[in-house]
Design a protein around this motif. Structure first.
Motif, short mmCIF file in Angstrom:
data_model
loop_
_atom_site.label_atom_id
_atom_site.label_comp_id
_atom_site.label_asym_id
_atom_site.label_seq_id
_atom_site.Cartn_x
_atom_site.Cartn_y
_atom_site.Cartn_z
N GLU A 76 0.21 -3.09 -0.93
CA GLU A 76 -1.03 -3.50 -0.82
C GLU A 76 -1.90 -2.85 0.47
O GLU A 76 -3.02 -2.45 0.36
N LYS A 79 -3.06 0.42 -0.32
CA LYS A 79 -4.05 0.23 -1.39
C LYS A 79 -3.62 0.87 -2.69
O LYS A 79 -4.31 1.89 -3.41
N PRO A 124 -7.46 -1.05 -6.37
CA PRO A 124 -8.24 -1.03 -5.01
C PRO A 124 -8.68 0.30 -4.97
O PRO A 124 -8.22 1.48 -5.21
#
Length: 125
Positions: A76, A79, A124
């Motif tokens: 995460e 991204k 993202p």
């Protein structure tokens, strides 16, 4: 001999069951993806999540009795999109990641393909 980038991208695969990992790798290849890195235990997965080059990750939720959250957190931070694979349903997902795509094991090729497309589409920026 030069290595060609796969047509659809590369995948980081974390799965502790070797036979399942091999089956998913075959499915990914059939879908036009390559496996950039594989891990069968959490410490190795964290290291690879930090260093490997990949477009997407598929993460087994429970790796040898350990929850996948630390690996998902690294991915995460980078991204990168990821998908959870679980035999435990949504309740088995780490609470902070319940909004992420997941696959219920066992899954079929078409289900995997749809999950990957959705994860890449909603990645993202």
């Amino acid at each position: 001999m030069s290595a060609m980038r796969p047509a659809r991208g590369s995948v980081f695969l974390v799965e502790d069951e070797v036979m399942i990992r091999m089956m998913v790798a075959d499915m990914l290849e059939e879908l036009g993806f390559s496996v950039a890195a594989e891990a069968g235990e959490i410490d190795e997965a964290i290291r690879l999540a930090e260093t490997a080059h990949f477009d997407l990750a598929i993460l087994d939720v429970n790796v040898n009795g350990k929850i996948i959250s630390p690996v998902a957190e690294v991915i995460e931070t980078r991204k990168r999109p990821f998908i959870f694979a679980t035999g435990y349903g949504l309740s088995g997902l780490p609470e902070q990641f319940r909004n992420r795509p997941s696959l219920q094991k066992p899954f079929q090729l078409d289900t995997l393909g749809k999950a990957i497309e959705a994860a890449l589409r909603n990645a993202p920026a």
